[in-house]
Structure formats: structure tokens, C-alpha cells
Write a protein that holds these residues in place. Structure first.
Motif, PDB file in Angstrom:
ATOM      1  N   ILE A  18      -0.313   8.976   5.865  1.00 32.40           N
ATOM      2  CA  ILE A  18      -1.138   8.576   4.736  1.00 32.40           C
ATOM      3  C   ILE A  18      -2.122   7.504   5.177  1.00 32.40           C
ATOM      4  CG2 ILE A  18       0.635   6.889   4.056  1.00 32.40           C
ATOM      5  CD1 ILE A  18      -0.272   7.238   1.159  1.00 32.40           C
ATOM      6  N   GLN A  19      -3.338   7.588   4.679  1.00 26.22           N
ATOM      7  CA  GLN A  19      -4.327   6.539   4.873  1.00 26.22           C
ATOM      8  C   GLN A  19      -4.459   5.806   3.540  1.00 26.22           C
ATOM      9  OE1 GLN A  19      -7.965   7.576   7.154  1.00 26.22           O
ATOM     10  NE2 GLN A  19      -7.077   9.617   7.373  1.00 26.22           N
TER      11      GLN A  19
ATOM     12  N   ALA B 221       0.816  -1.210   0.000  1.00 23.11           N
ATOM     13  CA  ALA B 221       0.000   0.000   0.000  1.00 23.11           C
ATOM     14  C   ALA B 221       0.852   1.264   0.000  1.00 23.11           C
ATOM     15  CB  ALA B 221      -0.927  -0.016   1.215  1.00 23.11           C
ATOM     16  N   VAL B 222       1.741   1.402   0.983  1.00 22.28           N
ATOM     17  CA  VAL B 222       2.558   2.611   1.090  1.00 22.28           C
ATOM     18  C   VAL B 222       3.568   2.697  -0.048  1.00 22.28           C
ATOM     19  CG1 VAL B 222       4.267   3.829   2.494  1.00 22.28           C
ATOM     20  CG2 VAL B 222       2.261   2.812   3.578  1.00 22.28           C
ATOM     21  N   GLY B 223       4.336   1.631  -0.252  1.00 15.29           N
ATOM     22  CA  GLY B 223       5.333   1.629  -1.318  1.00 15.29           C
ATOM     23  C   GLY B 223       4.708   1.780  -2.692  1.00 15.29           C
ATOM     24  N   GLY B 224       3.583   1.110  -2.900  1.00 19.89           N
ATOM     25  CA  GLY B 224       2.899   1.210  -4.181  1.00 19.89           C
ATOM     26  C   GLY B 224       2.400   2.609  -4.465  1.00 19.89           C
TER      27      GLY B 224
ATOM     28  N   GLY C 143      -8.832  10.071   2.722  1.00 20.72           N
ATOM     29  CA  GLY C 143      -8.513  11.098   3.700  1.00 20.72           C
ATOM     30  C   GLY C 143      -7.660  12.219   3.150  1.00 20.72           C
ATOM     31  N   ASN C 144      -6.930  12.868   4.043  1.00 22.29           N
ATOM     32  CA  ASN C 144      -6.129  14.039   3.691  1.00 22.29           C
ATOM     33  C   ASN C 144      -5.004  13.689   2.727  1.00 22.29           C
ATOM     34  OD1 ASN C 144      -7.661  15.630   5.456  1.00 22.29           O
ATOM     35  ND2 ASN C 144      -6.339  15.131   7.193  1.00 22.29           N
ATOM     36  N   SER C 145      -4.474  14.707   2.070  1.00 17.99           N
ATOM     37  CA  SER C 145      -3.369  14.502   1.136  1.00 17.99           C
ATOM     38  C   SER C 145      -2.165  13.935   1.886  1.00 17.99           C
ATOM     39  CB  SER C 145      -2.977  15.825   0.474  1.00 17.99           C
ATOM     40  OG  SER C 145      -4.046  16.343  -0.285  1.00 17.99           O
ATOM     41  N   PRO C 146      -1.557  12.878   1.368  1.00 19.91           N
ATOM     42  CA  PRO C 146      -0.400  12.263   2.028  1.00 19.91           C
ATOM     43  C   PRO C 146       0.782  13.234   2.106  1.00 19.91           C
ATOM     44  CG  PRO C 146      -1.352  10.785   0.403  1.00 19.91           C
ATOM     45  CD  PRO C 146      -1.980  12.120   0.180  1.00 19.91           C
ATOM     46  N   ARG C 147       1.595  13.056   3.122  1.00 21.69           N
ATOM     47  CA  ARG C 147       2.801  13.862   3.261  1.00 21.69           C
ATOM     48  C   ARG C 147       3.889  13.056   3.964  1.00 21.69           C
ATOM     49  NH1 ARG C 147       3.104  16.312   8.462  1.00 21.69           N
ATOM     50  NH2 ARG C 147       1.236  15.892   9.721  1.00 21.69           N
TER      51      ARG C 147
END
Length: 312
Positions: free
Chosen positions: A126-127, A10-13, A140-144
Motif C-alpha cells: 500500500i502507498q 497511515a497503515v493502521g488508520g 497508487g494501486n489498490s492496497p492488498r
């Protein structure tokens, strides 16, 4: 720039797809059905503002990462050491490693395999979850990202990497105290991950139930006491801030719960065990967290042990 993503889950992708979309050459290391789906149809990111699909190089061969200028290290914390050993022979001189992993001990583990000057750390906010093989969903909110180095001499490289990430469309901030930043993220994880994984419930349901909310708060305060004993500077309102952040992610499915529901090993040691063991070392009691830690270890022992070192 040439980017390698170890652990295209999820995160890496998600972050790898953003970098590929912005014109970089990205190699995604994955396995199983996820790898098969990406090879066949590419990697799709679904978000609040629509979706897109990228076509990168999808592989399960570590040697395919040999040209990487920047390596995003996104495997589960349980697999940090053995994955680092697998990739080390293929990395070229001058390549950098940026860990986006949960926990606060991955940097030290990576430092036993790679030169410290090559290692950078980031807390990812990040969600995101794996919807199905080859598809990740961001809500949700924009990832950072908030990133920093493990050595003072890395300041110039930190600025260069953060500038590159921002230009690629990944909102990135820098900090001179990445340890404190990672600890604050660990506090959020340890406050909500164990309860939600054990009970298979949402963050919002924990906060709405007085008993569960009290349990979460006790875990948070126990963990803060351990952090302070280790010399980590945290404000007096740290626990209140963590609970408030939880309220902003009421429907979020925590990473440990995602792993459990998918039949994968949970990051019990890096999120819970690390704090419990440090508590013993520094003579700080963590009775509530330790109870959940043992319950989750038992549950984790019943999950199949056939998954590989690459998180998918």
C-alpha cells in the motif's frame, strides 16, 4: 467482528477505516494531535476514487481493546515489545493478532509475549501516508495484503481471517511461506528506504540517478546474500524484481522518510540494523548497507525521543 487497531497511523488508520466502513466495530488506539482530530472529526481516508470519513472509537487506553476479536498490530517495529506487554493484560482469550509491520523479526518478538497460535503476519502492499492529523491519503494501486501464520496448525484460522478481510473490502491473499513474503517486502524497504530517508528524496529520483541506483542495487544484493545465508529462498531475479517494483512507485514517500520529516524515530533497526547484524552473524559482508545504517543511526539520534510507543 470487533477489531482493535494498535497504531492508527497511515497503515493502521487506512485498514481500520475500511473495516469500520464495512460494518465492523473498530477501536483505534492513537495519541496526541492525531487522536484529538479523530475524536473531533472522525478518521478520513482520501483515495484515488474519492474520500470517506468513519466514526469509530478513538482512544489512548489499552483496556479499550479488551473485546477485540482481531487486533491489527501497526506500531513501529521499534516499539513492538513494549507495546505487546502493554496490551497483553487486556486481551481476551481467543483473540487473534495480525501484524502489518515492516521487518521480519516482529513475529518472533510477539511470540515472546503471546502464544504463537494467536499470531498471524501480513505483508501490506500500500502507498499511504498521514496527510494531517485525522486524515490519511492512499495513492497508487489498490492496497492488498498477503498473510500467513507462524505455525502450521493455523491454516484454518488463516482462511477464516482472509475470508473476513476480503468480504470487508480488503484484497487479501494467503501464503504458506509468510517468511519469504515478508523478506521480499523487507528487500524493497531496505533498497529504497535508507537512501530516500538519508537524502530526503523520492524513489524515482534514486532510480533516475545512475550512482544512487547503483547504490540501491548494491544494498539489495547485499541483503539478498544475508537472506540466503539464513536459509530464505529467493529467486535469482529477486534484485531485478525489486528495482522494477520501485519504478512503479516513483513518487512514493517511503515510511522512513515520512517518519524523519515528521520528527519521529525511523525504523532504522528493523529495516537496516537487522540485516547488518545478521550479516555479521552469518559472516556475510554488507559494507554499503552498513555505511547507510550508521549514518541513519546518527540522524535518528538527533530526533526527539519523546514520542510514545503508539505510532500515529
Amino acid at each position: 467482528m470487533k477489531i482493535g487497531v494498535i497504531g492508527a497511523g497511515a497503515v493502521g488508520g487506512y485498514f481500520g477505516s475500511i473495516l469500520q466502513k464495512s460494518g465492523n466495530e473498530v477501536v483505534f488506539l492513537a495519541r496526541g494531535k492525531n487522536l484529538e482530530a479523530m475524536k473531533s472529526m472522525g478518521l478520513t481516508v482520501e483515495g484515488e476514487n474519492g474520500s470517506f470519513t468513519v466514526q469509530g472509537k478513538f482512544t489512548d487506553r489499552y483496556e479499550d481493546l479488551s473485546d477485540s476479536d482481531l487486533l491489527l498490530f501497526c506500531v513501529k517495529s521499534t516499539d513492538t515489545y513494549k507495546t505487546a506487554l502493554r496490551v497483553k493484560p487486556f486481551l481476551k482469550d481467543g483473540s487473534f493478532i495480525l501484524t502489518l509491520q515492516n521487518g521480519v523479526d516482529n513475529e518472533a518478538i510477539l511470540s515472546t509475549v503471546f502464544e504463537k497460535e494467536k499470531i498471524f503476519s501480513a505483508a501490506s502492499y500500500i502507498q499511504v501516508f498521514s496527510k494531517e492529523p485525522g486524515v490519511v491519503r492512499q495513492i497508487g494501486n489498490s492496497p492488498r495484503l498477503v498473510m500467513g501464520g507462524v505455525e502450521e496448525s493455523q491454516e484454518t484460522a488463516i482462511k477464516e481471517i482472509s475470508t473476513f478481510l476480503n468480504l470487508a473490502g480488503i484484497e487479501t491473499f494467503t501464503t504458506k511461506n509468510i517468511t519469504e513474503t515478508k523478506w521480499k517486502k523487507l528487500l524493497w524497504n531496505v533498497t529504497f528506504n535508507p537512501i530516500t530517508a538519508l537524502l530526503e528524496t523520492s524513489v524515482g529520483e534514486v532510480l533516475d540517478n545512475p550512482e544512487l541506483k547503483n547504490t540501491a542495487e548494491q544494498i539489495c544484493r547485499e541483503s539478498i546474500n544475508v537472506a540466503k545465508a539464513m536459509g530464505v529462498t529467493l529467486g535469482n531475479s529477486a534484485c531485478d524484481e525489486i528495482l522494477a517494483q520501485g519504478a512503479l512507485a516513483r513518487n512514493h514517500q517511503t515510511s522512513m522518510l515520512q517518519d524523519k520529516l515528521r520528527g519521529k524515530k525511523m525504523e532504522v533497526e528493523s529495516i537496516c540494523g537487522f540485516i547488518v547484524k545478521k550479516g555479521r552473524e552469518y559472516n556475510v559482508s554488507t559494507p554499503v548497507l552498513e555505511t547507510l545504517y550508521h549514518l541513519l543511526k546518527f540522524q535518528d539520534s538527533r530526533i526527539g525521543s519523546t514520542f510514545s510507543e503508539v505510532a500515529t
